[in-house]
Design an enzyme around this catalytic site. Structure first.
Site, PDB file in Angstrom:
ATOM      1  N   LEU A  71      42.110  47.155  41.571  1.00 27.64           N
ATOM      2  CA  LEU A  71      41.881  48.302  42.450  1.00 27.64           C
ATOM      3  C   LEU A  71      41.133  49.310  41.599  1.00 27.64           C
ATOM      4  O   LEU A  71      41.549  49.607  40.472  1.00 27.64           O
ATOM      5  CB  LEU A  71      43.200  48.901  42.944  1.00 27.64           C
ATOM      6  CG  LEU A  71      43.907  48.216  44.116  1.00 27.64           C
ATOM      7  CD1 LEU A  71      45.264  48.869  44.372  1.00 27.64           C
ATOM      8  CD2 LEU A  71      43.063  48.253  45.381  1.00 27.64           C
ATOM      9  N   ASP A  72      40.027  49.845  42.104  1.00 29.26           N
ATOM     10  CA  ASP A  72      39.242  50.751  41.272  1.00 29.26           C
ATOM     11  C   ASP A  72      39.990  52.061  41.018  1.00 29.26           C
ATOM     12  O   ASP A  72      41.027  52.337  41.616  1.00 29.26           O
ATOM     13  CB  ASP A  72      37.841  50.971  41.844  1.00 29.26           C
ATOM     14  CG  ASP A  72      37.833  51.731  43.159  1.00 29.26           C
ATOM     15  OD1 ASP A  72      38.514  52.769  43.252  1.00 29.26           O
ATOM     16  OD2 ASP A  72      37.132  51.307  44.096  1.00 29.26           O
ATOM     17  N   TYR A  73      39.459  52.839  40.111  1.00 29.49           N
ATOM     18  CA  TYR A  73      40.120  54.055  39.613  1.00 29.49           C
ATOM     19  C   TYR A  73      40.537  54.994  40.730  1.00 29.49           C
ATOM     20  O   TYR A  73      41.640  55.556  40.716  1.00 29.49           O
ATOM     21  CB  TYR A  73      39.164  54.762  38.643  1.00 29.49           C
ATOM     22  CG  TYR A  73      39.698  56.023  38.011  1.00 29.49           C
ATOM     23  CD1 TYR A  73      40.801  55.995  37.169  1.00 29.49           C
ATOM     24  CD2 TYR A  73      39.064  57.248  38.231  1.00 29.49           C
ATOM     25  CE1 TYR A  73      41.274  57.158  36.566  1.00 29.49           C
ATOM     26  CE2 TYR A  73      39.525  58.409  37.631  1.00 29.49           C
ATOM     27  CZ  TYR A  73      40.635  58.363  36.804  1.00 29.49           C
ATOM     28  OH  TYR A  73      41.097  59.515  36.212  1.00 29.49           O
TER      29      TYR A  73
END
Length: 206
Positions: A71-73
């Site tokens: 999951l991206d930042y």
């Protein structure tokens, strides 16, 4: 003494030792974490990056686990961690088609023609991006909420799908993987997956 490479053992029936020392099977862990926004899905931040990582939220003895997918930042929601390589492969490789469900808060009004385009597929940077299913939960001139189901999980795929249609995703949450839901798990908290959940993810049923 085993001399043939690739020999298989049954951990329930066989006793395995190296130089007389008993080798015990490694316990497998399956963790569901609610990843908060602005936490990195990585084992260790690179260089001088001091941003928090998902392993800051887990007990220190679990530093041998690895994230199942990413999951991206800026994204949040359901993330699995494990030390079982087969489990990770079956949940991340496109050929197994495990569905991931997302809620996207999008700037502006998303209308049905946009949904039709992202579910038929768009090309971005040489990759075909596609949502298996998508539906508008609410839409105003200011913002829209869209639920999407994906099976491939390419890098930033949901954000790129909307960007290809001129929209910006303001908030993105993964709410479900396979049949396992995020539910009421608070941000930053974790729980172990049940045996039934593990079997359902490996078999595609529940």
């Amino acid at each position: 003494t085993v001399t043939l490479l690739g020999s298989r053992v049954d951990p329930l029936q066989d006793r395995v030792a190296v130089d007389g020392k008993l080798v015990k099977p490694k316990r497998k862990y399956y963790i569901a974490l609610h990843k908060p926004r602005r936490v990195l899905t990585t084992r260790k931040a690179e260089g001088k990056d001091d941003r928090p990582i998902v392993f800051d939220l887990l007990p220190p003895e679990w530093n041998n686990l690895f994230p199942v997918g990413r999951l991206d930042y800026e994204s949040e929601g359901l993330l699995f961690l494990t030390n079982d390589g087969d489990f990770c492969l079956k949940l991340t490789h496109p050929r197994y088609g495990v569905t991931k469900t997302y809620l996207a808060l999008v700037e502006g009004k998303v209308e049905p023609p946009v949904i039709a385009k992202i579910t038929s597929g768009v090309y971005d940077r040489g990759e075909k991006l596609i949502a298996q299913k998508a539906r508008i939960l609410s839409a105003t001139k200011r913002e829209s909420v869209v639920e999407l189901q994906l099976t491939e999980g390419k890098n930033r795929e949901v954000r790129r799908l909307f960007e290809s249609q001129g929209f910006t995703v303001k908030r993105l949450q993964r709410t479900q993987i396979g049949k396992v839901k995020l539910g009421e798990l608070p941000p930053g908290k974790w729980r172990t997956l049940t045996e039934a959940e593990i079997k359902s993810l490996l078999s595609g049923t529940l």
